[in-house]
Structure formats: C-alpha cells, structure tokens
Write a protein that holds these residues in place. Sequence first.
Motif, PDB file in Angstrom:
ATOM      1  N   ARG A  20      55.740 -23.881 -15.333  1.00  0.00           N
ATOM      2  CA  ARG A  20      54.677 -22.882 -15.163  1.00  0.00           C
ATOM      3  C   ARG A  20      53.427 -23.272 -15.930  1.00  0.00           C
ATOM      4  O   ARG A  20      52.321 -23.235 -15.401  1.00  0.00           O
ATOM      5  N   VAL A  24      49.758 -24.186 -14.264  1.00  0.00           N
ATOM      6  CA  VAL A  24      48.507 -23.447 -14.494  1.00  0.00           C
ATOM      7  C   VAL A  24      47.416 -24.383 -15.004  1.00  0.00           C
ATOM      8  O   VAL A  24      46.273 -24.344 -14.529  1.00  0.00           O
ATOM      9  N   PHE A  27      46.087 -26.487 -12.199  1.00  0.00           N
ATOM     10  CA  PHE A  27      45.274 -25.707 -11.252  1.00  0.00           C
ATOM     11  C   PHE A  27      43.862 -25.501 -11.800  1.00  0.00           C
ATOM     12  O   PHE A  27      42.880 -25.653 -11.070  1.00  0.00           O
ATOM     13  N   PHE A  28      43.749 -25.182 -13.096  1.00  0.00           N
ATOM     14  CA  PHE A  28      42.421 -24.982 -13.682  1.00  0.00           C
ATOM     15  C   PHE A  28      41.632 -26.287 -13.686  1.00  0.00           C
ATOM     16  O   PHE A  28      40.427 -26.298 -13.430  1.00  0.00           O
ATOM     17  N   LEU A  30      41.979 -28.696 -11.525  1.00  0.00           N
ATOM     18  CA  LEU A  30      41.631 -28.974 -10.129  1.00  0.00           C
ATOM     19  C   LEU A  30      40.352 -28.245  -9.729  1.00  0.00           C
ATOM     20  O   LEU A  30      39.467 -28.811  -9.069  1.00  0.00           O
ATOM     21  N   PHE A  31      40.233 -26.994 -10.169  1.00  0.00           N
ATOM     22  CA  PHE A  31      39.043 -26.197  -9.882  1.00  0.00           C
ATOM     23  C   PHE A  31      37.793 -26.890 -10.441  1.00  0.00           C
ATOM     24  O   PHE A  31      36.803 -27.093  -9.720  1.00  0.00           O
ATOM     25  N   HIS A  33      37.523 -30.020 -11.273  1.00  0.00           N
ATOM     26  CA  HIS A  33      37.412 -31.354 -10.699  1.00  0.00           C
ATOM     27  C   HIS A  33      36.717 -31.324  -9.333  1.00  0.00           C
ATOM     28  O   HIS A  33      35.940 -32.214  -9.008  1.00  0.00           O
ATOM     29  N   VAL A  34      36.991 -30.275  -8.534  1.00  0.00           N
ATOM     30  CA  VAL A  34      36.302 -30.151  -7.242  1.00  0.00           C
ATOM     31  C   VAL A  34      34.821 -29.867  -7.496  1.00  0.00           C
ATOM     32  O   VAL A  34      33.943 -30.417  -6.820  1.00  0.00           O
ATOM     33  N   LEU A  35      34.529 -29.046  -8.504  1.00  0.00           N
ATOM     34  CA  LEU A  35      33.127 -28.757  -8.832  1.00  0.00           C
ATOM     35  C   LEU A  35      32.395 -30.029  -9.272  1.00  0.00           C
ATOM     36  O   LEU A  35      31.281 -30.299  -8.810  1.00  0.00           O
ATOM     37  N   GLU A  63      42.468 -36.582 -20.574  1.00  0.00           N
ATOM     38  CA  GLU A  63      42.987 -37.185 -19.346  1.00  0.00           C
ATOM     39  C   GLU A  63      44.444 -37.611 -19.521  1.00  0.00           C
ATOM     40  O   GLU A  63      45.253 -37.467 -18.601  1.00  0.00           O
ATOM     41  N   VAL A  67      47.527 -36.366 -17.288  1.00  0.00           N
ATOM     42  CA  VAL A  67      48.552 -37.244 -16.706  1.00  0.00           C
ATOM     43  C   VAL A  67      49.941 -36.751 -17.126  1.00  0.00           C
ATOM     44  O   VAL A  67      50.864 -36.683 -16.309  1.00  0.00           O
ATOM     45  N   ILE A  70      50.766 -33.570 -15.122  1.00  0.00           N
ATOM     46  CA  ILE A  70      51.016 -33.846 -13.704  1.00  0.00           C
ATOM     47  C   ILE A  70      52.347 -34.562 -13.516  1.00  0.00           C
ATOM     48  O   ILE A  70      53.135 -34.207 -12.633  1.00  0.00           O
TER      49      ILE A  70
ATOM     50  N   LEU B 119      50.042 -19.584  -8.797  1.00  0.00           N
ATOM     51  CA  LEU B 119      49.387 -18.586  -9.642  1.00  0.00           C
ATOM     52  C   LEU B 119      49.652 -17.171  -9.137  1.00  0.00           C
ATOM     53  O   LEU B 119      49.773 -16.244  -9.928  1.00  0.00           O
ATOM     54  N   ILE B 122      52.866 -16.173 -10.527  1.00  0.00           N
ATOM     55  CA  ILE B 122      52.770 -15.887 -11.967  1.00  0.00           C
ATOM     56  C   ILE B 122      52.098 -14.534 -12.196  1.00  0.00           C
ATOM     57  O   ILE B 122      52.532 -13.746 -13.042  1.00  0.00           O
ATOM     58  N   THR B 147      36.716 -22.939  -3.508  1.00  0.00           N
ATOM     59  CA  THR B 147      36.971 -24.337  -3.869  1.00  0.00           C
ATOM     60  C   THR B 147      37.375 -25.170  -2.657  1.00  0.00           C
ATOM     61  O   THR B 147      36.901 -26.296  -2.482  1.00  0.00           O
ATOM     62  N   LEU B 150      34.203 -25.598  -0.478  1.00  0.00           N
ATOM     63  CA  LEU B 150      33.241 -26.505  -1.114  1.00  0.00           C
ATOM     64  C   LEU B 150      33.726 -27.955  -1.024  1.00  0.00           C
ATOM     65  O   LEU B 150      32.985 -28.846  -0.610  1.00  0.00           O
TER      66      LEU B 150
END
Lengths: 126, 163
Positions: A20, A24, A27-28, A30-31, A33-35, A63, A67, A70, B119, B122, B147, B150
Amino acid sequence: MPAGTLYRGREGMWSWVAHRVTGVLIFFFLFVHVLDTALVRVSPEAYDTVVATYKTPLVALLEYGLVAAILFHALNGLRVIAVDFWAKGPRYQKQMLWTVVGVWLVLMIGALYPVLGHAVREVFGS
Amino acid sequence: MSTTETTESGIGPVEGAGELSGYSPENPAPVIEPPRKRTTKTPKSTRGNFEMYGWLFMRLSGIVLVVLVIGHLLIQLVLDGGVSKIGFAFVAGRWASPFWQTWDLLMLWLAMLHGANGLRTIINDYAERPNTRLWLKGLLYTATVFTILLGTLVIFTFDPNIR
C-alpha cells in the motif's frame, strides 16, 4: 495494537502494508512525472531546466528510493497474483515473500551504480 | 445407543431414515423454500460485478506494467548514462518512433488507472465518514482524468520543432 483488530502481523500483513505504502508513493510520483513531461509542450528550455534538477545528487537519492518502491511493488504484485491464482500460492506465501525480498535486494545492489554513480562523482569529485 | 451411530452407508440414522420417514417418490417430503430465494419483490438490479472486474484489472494491468515500467526504468535511469542523458533531444528522439509512443501511452493509461483504483480502495478502507470519502474520491477522479488527458495530449501533439 487495538483490541479486536483483524491485523495479524508477520509476513502477510507487513507485505500488504508495504504494498500500500509503495503504491501510494508511486502514484504521487506518477502525477508529478506526467506534469514535468508535459513541459516538452511548453519549450525545450523549460523541460531541460526541470530535468536538470532530476540530475542533482539529492534527487538521485530520491530516484533510488523510487526504484526501490517500484521494484518491491512489482515483485510483491507478482507474488499477490501467485497467491490468488496458483493453487499452492497461499501455502507458499511466506517463502514467496522472502524470495521477493531476496530478488529485490539483488536488483537494488545492481541499481546502485547506474542510479547513484553520477551523484557520488558529483559530491566526492571524479 | 449414541447419536453418533451411523449406518453402513455412512449416513446418520436421522437423515437416512429412508422408509421409516414415510416419504417416497410417490409421497415426497414438503419442499422447504430457500431463505434468500429471489422473488418478484427482489430488486432486479444488484450491485453488479464492478469490484470483481476491478480486482481482475489490478492483476492483469499489473503484469503488463511490470514489463512496461521496468523497461522504462532501464532506459531512463540505467542504460546509456542513466538520468544524465535525459533532455528535450532525448525525448524527441524516442517519440519519433510510434513504438515508444505506444509504449508510453499504454504505460500512462494502465499506470494511472491501476493507481487510481488502488487509491480508491485505500480511501474506502480508511475514510470512515461518507462525506470525507466523497470528497477524497472526487479529488482523486479529477486528478486522474486530468493527468490521463494531459499525458495523452502531450504524446499525441508532441512537436520536436517547437522552437
């Protein structure tokens, strides 16, 4: 631990907790990283400026942590699939967790130089 | 005689009463209705199989993501100088190929949906007040849609000659 809890501790629960927490965190990242990648639509300079911070020693350490998260999530995810779909999976879940930890350790040692090498050279001089 | 006594067939004396029970194909026992039998009053729509498909999606997308993400990490952080080589020119070189565009697009969609579903689970587990759950999930779905859109837009409209 509160009374009447369903948490049982040991390998089963802690691998679930780690799954878990790493999920989480990933996921944060990734958000974000796309930006940062979206900056390639702004200008090459904007993108290169932000990526330059990714090459600093401090972020290199983050980083390495990414790793680590992940790789654990990936390996433990395969273990979860084995527990769910392999008839003997539940019986061998502990052995599979220690296999996951072992493979994870080997891969993390392998990632040490490629991910952190440039940071070490920068901090301690080449 | 104890109540644990069984006949030769292994059936207890009560359920195996046979002829003694007085029931036979000609004189069957009364039918006992299952306690939760569906009737005309049972609502037609139950909750469906959404959670089962979510569970299955986590496993299937997980297997694909192991390959996509570890390949991505190898290319970006390990091979050919690691993170040092990354820059606009490197991105332009990779997205010139439809193969890597597809790779990144698939990775973006699967990882975002996999992460969003994780999430969601969770939030459902730890946010106890219905209002808290509602707001957290609203925020999660907004961020996820934003996201994914975009990222998709960036991959499809990337212009190596932007300047």
